[in-house]
Write an enzyme that holds these catalytic residues in place. Sequence first.
Site, mmCIF file in Angstrom:
data_model
loop_
_atom_site.group_PDB
_atom_site.id
_atom_site.type_symbol
_atom_site.label_atom_id
_atom_site.label_comp_id
_atom_site.label_asym_id
_atom_site.label_seq_id
_atom_site.Cartn_x
_atom_site.Cartn_y
_atom_site.Cartn_z
ATOM 1 N N CYS A 74 5.475 -2.055 2.056
ATOM 2 C CA CYS A 74 5.551 -3.470 1.649
ATOM 3 C C CYS A 74 6.941 -4.019 1.978
ATOM 4 C CB CYS A 74 5.260 -3.582 0.152
ATOM 5 S SG CYS A 74 5.539 -5.230 -0.523
ATOM 6 N N CYS A 77 8.771 -5.931 -0.760
ATOM 7 C CA CYS A 77 9.252 -4.983 -1.776
ATOM 8 C C CYS A 77 10.575 -4.361 -1.345
ATOM 9 C CB CYS A 77 8.224 -3.877 -2.008
ATOM 10 S SG CYS A 77 6.616 -4.431 -2.588
#
Length: 441
Positions: A74, A77
């Site tokens: 991600c 993230c």
Amino acid sequence: MKPFYSFLAALCLFLNANAQENITNNGIRIGQTVPDILITNVSGLQLKNKPVRSFRFSQLKGKFIILDFWATWCAPCRKMAPVLDSLQKQFGDQVLFIQVAYESATTVAPVQAAMQRIKPYQLPSVTSDVVLNQLFPHRSLPHFVWIDRDGVVKAITEEKEVNARNIQKMLSGENTTMLTKRDSVSPYSPAQPLLIAGNGGDGTGFVYHSLLTRYKPGLNSGTSISPYDETSGQRFTARNVPFPWLCRLAYSEKGRAFPPSRTLILTRDTPKMDTGLSGQAFNSWLASGNGWCYELALPPQLATSAWSMMQADLARLFPQYQADVEKRRMRCLALVRTGTDDKLRSRGGEHQVAISPFKAVLRNAHLSQLMMRLERQYLQNSPLPVVDATHYTGRVDLSIDARLDNVQDLNRALAPYGLAFKEQEEAAEVLVIRDAKVNTK
């Protein structure tokens, strides 16, 4: 958190179904107290000045905690890690950030090490997590849970709410206007047809179907193609996506992909097809008439006709538009050879392709296998189409350590192989969406 217009953001927003299959409840809500659960596989956390590998939640009482649910694949993230580190340093003992990953330490460690080489950070981490993911179920990343000093959940948010102003308000007991993150909770499995076995209804026993619906609340956005099966055939599915993504699915035969840089929208209805919104605002935009669900399920004998059938469906269902694939000469981000010496030729041996955000290894493989991953994942936000202009057809050996989403860093690592990305005119396949011609006869 942008849910769909970047391939990688799509990966980040919608978790792999396997990681969420074991969630059977709605978890802890805002205003409820976190139970005294045991958390294991902990690193980087000190309690009473001693490092711990596990803890009970009661041991954190008196600390304001923000749980950061993340995953190595991600990109948003990964970008948040140094931000959280800066906030941790700013607020010191007043706040405790804890990163939580369902992936194993073996998977997480090398990615964290590569991230820290770019911008060092130190945050406590939990890996191979099941307990916290079950306690705070979610279908999208990044996902943040705010827990006060008494163990009460105060907020569940996206990453944009995690800033110094909101943290200070929380610590001071002031009211905040943070937007609560609300995930899709309706179960969906790519292994099952849409509307079958709980995926929106019961339609068992069908042999073939083609369906189109408007936005369906609770379904996570995305597209998928099931593996071909000699008994059941194949399914092609799009869930809660705008019209251009239906076209991208229908024209993706032979492994073609049409990211935004390869999609030209030449229609008066562009506001219905593209948006700069993200998160819940993006979902609201889809729900306002811009989102669609589509599925074509075919028996084995029709599977080879899938692409033409999907294209015909779109022509029938959206007669106001015309979609075509065209080859155009245009400005591209092209991989080129910088010299005549062959520094790529493989020495043979076992075939290997290993590609991660910070490293790519090809052994006795084709450059196309790297280019496909770069265009569809790591350079998917490039404003220019990513093309291979090397004309190199042989197998290669190549090993690079670089940020695969950064052209400058890629060029540094590719230089020893006589390769570089350059902006230049090249022929590129593009998906063109136009207003259909009106028949005046």
